[in-house]
Scaffold this motif. Structure first.
Motif, PDB file in Angstrom:
ATOM      1  N   ALA A   1       0.778  -1.282   0.018  1.00  0.00           N
ATOM      2  CA  ALA A   1      -0.040   0.041   0.070  1.00  0.00           C
ATOM      3  C   ALA A   1       0.878   1.318  -0.002  1.00  0.00           C
ATOM      4  O   ALA A   1       0.340   2.258  -0.429  1.00  0.00           O
TER       5      ALA A   1
ATOM      6  N   GLN B   1      -4.671  -5.483   1.255  1.00  0.00           N
ATOM      7  CA  GLN B   1      -3.793  -4.676   0.689  1.00  0.00           C
ATOM      8  C   GLN B   1      -4.103  -4.088  -0.763  1.00  0.00           C
ATOM      9  O   GLN B   1      -3.912  -2.978  -1.141  1.00  0.00           O
TER      10      GLN B   1
ATOM     11  N   LYS C   1      -6.405  -1.084  -0.084  1.00  0.00           N
ATOM     12  CA  LYS C   1      -5.643  -0.026   0.425  1.00  0.00           C
ATOM     13  C   LYS C   1      -4.852   0.510  -0.738  1.00  0.00           C
ATOM     14  O   LYS C   1      -4.646   1.898  -1.043  1.00  0.00           O
TER      15      LYS C   1
END
Length: 262
Positions: free
Chosen positions: A44, A105, A108
């Motif tokens: 991220a 992830q 994000k």
């Protein structure tokens, strides 16, 4: 943008990043899955770099929001599944927790790349209005939906790759996520085969066979890039169809996803 510097930065938090840049078939995804089970997906921390470089492209924004909607769905699905008491047998808990981490992830990363332009998270009904009752109390149903969502994600990313051709670094990241989704799909198929005792369900797709929830009806297609490669290098049609995932258009993907969006 120096793509090699970006890869070096990714490597600092994700030692297997370069390994995942390689295109692989479903068959190799399965073998790599257990070896790299603890590897992060797309970190991220790189989302802000992508945002600065590419968020001004309307085409990129549209693709990222489309991808984000799918990742919201998958992320919520695994959050609910991993939190459901008694749903996932102990022997499979590590796998689905790791898949859940990947999807978190992905959300994000995409939300960070989009910033204020990110679409809101929808409300989901994973029973699809009752079509799949008790998805978080029946492990078979949970794995069945897992493989269907992952298959859809693989085909969705492939279907949008051409729309990112002018954003090469962003395309690189999208294909990294595509490879992770393919590993998820292969593993979900393998688990479904195990719990159903059905050897016809394989981690890869041969012709139109072995898929209990066929997302796309053209898996026996042998035309790639406008060229029919059936019989190339003496390979059988079965082998050719195992080597490629077929793309889905945005409308085709949203038709599937909308079944689970309230």
């Amino acid at each position: 943008m120096n793509i090699f510097k970006i890869i070096d930065e990714i490597q600092k938090v994700d030692g297997d990043a370069v390994d995942r840049l390689e295109y692989a078939t479903r068959r190799s995804f399965l073998t790599k899955f257990s070896r790299n089970l603890s590897a992060a997906a797309v970190p991220a921390v790189m989302a802000t770099i992508v945002n600065k470089a590419y968020a001004q492209s309307p085409a990129a924004i549209d693709v990222l929001n489309f991808a984000l909607t799918l990742e919201y769905l998958e992320d919520e699905f695994y959050k609910m599944g991993n939190a459901a008491s008694g749903l996932i047998p102990s022997m499979y808990q590590t796998v689905f927790r790791q898949i859940g981490k990947h999807e978190d992830q992905h959300v994000k990363f995409l939300a960070g790349a989009l910033g204020a332009q990110a679409v809101a998270k929808p409300t989901f009904d994973f029973s699809a209005g009752g079509a799949f009752p008790n998805p978080f109390s029946n492990f078979d149903t949970f794995v069945f939906l897992s493989h269907a969502f992952e298959d859809t994600g693989v085909r969705a990313y492939k279907g949008q790759a051409g729309n990112l051709i002018n954003d090469p670094a962003l395309l690189e990241y999208a294909l990294q996520i595509h490879s992770v989704e393919a590993r998820h799909a292969a593993k979900a198929r393998a688990i479904l085969s195990e719990i159903r005792g059905n050897a016809d369900i394989k981690p890869w797709i041969t012709l139109n066979e072995g898929s209990p929830a066929q997302v796309y009806a053209g898996d026996d297609n042998t035309v790639q890039g406008g060229v029919d490669i059936n019989g190339i290098a003496g390979k059988s049609k079965e082998a050719i169809t195992e080597a490629f995932d077929e793309p889905l258009t945005k409308d085709e993907v949203l038709a599937i996803a909308s079944l689970f969006i309230v």
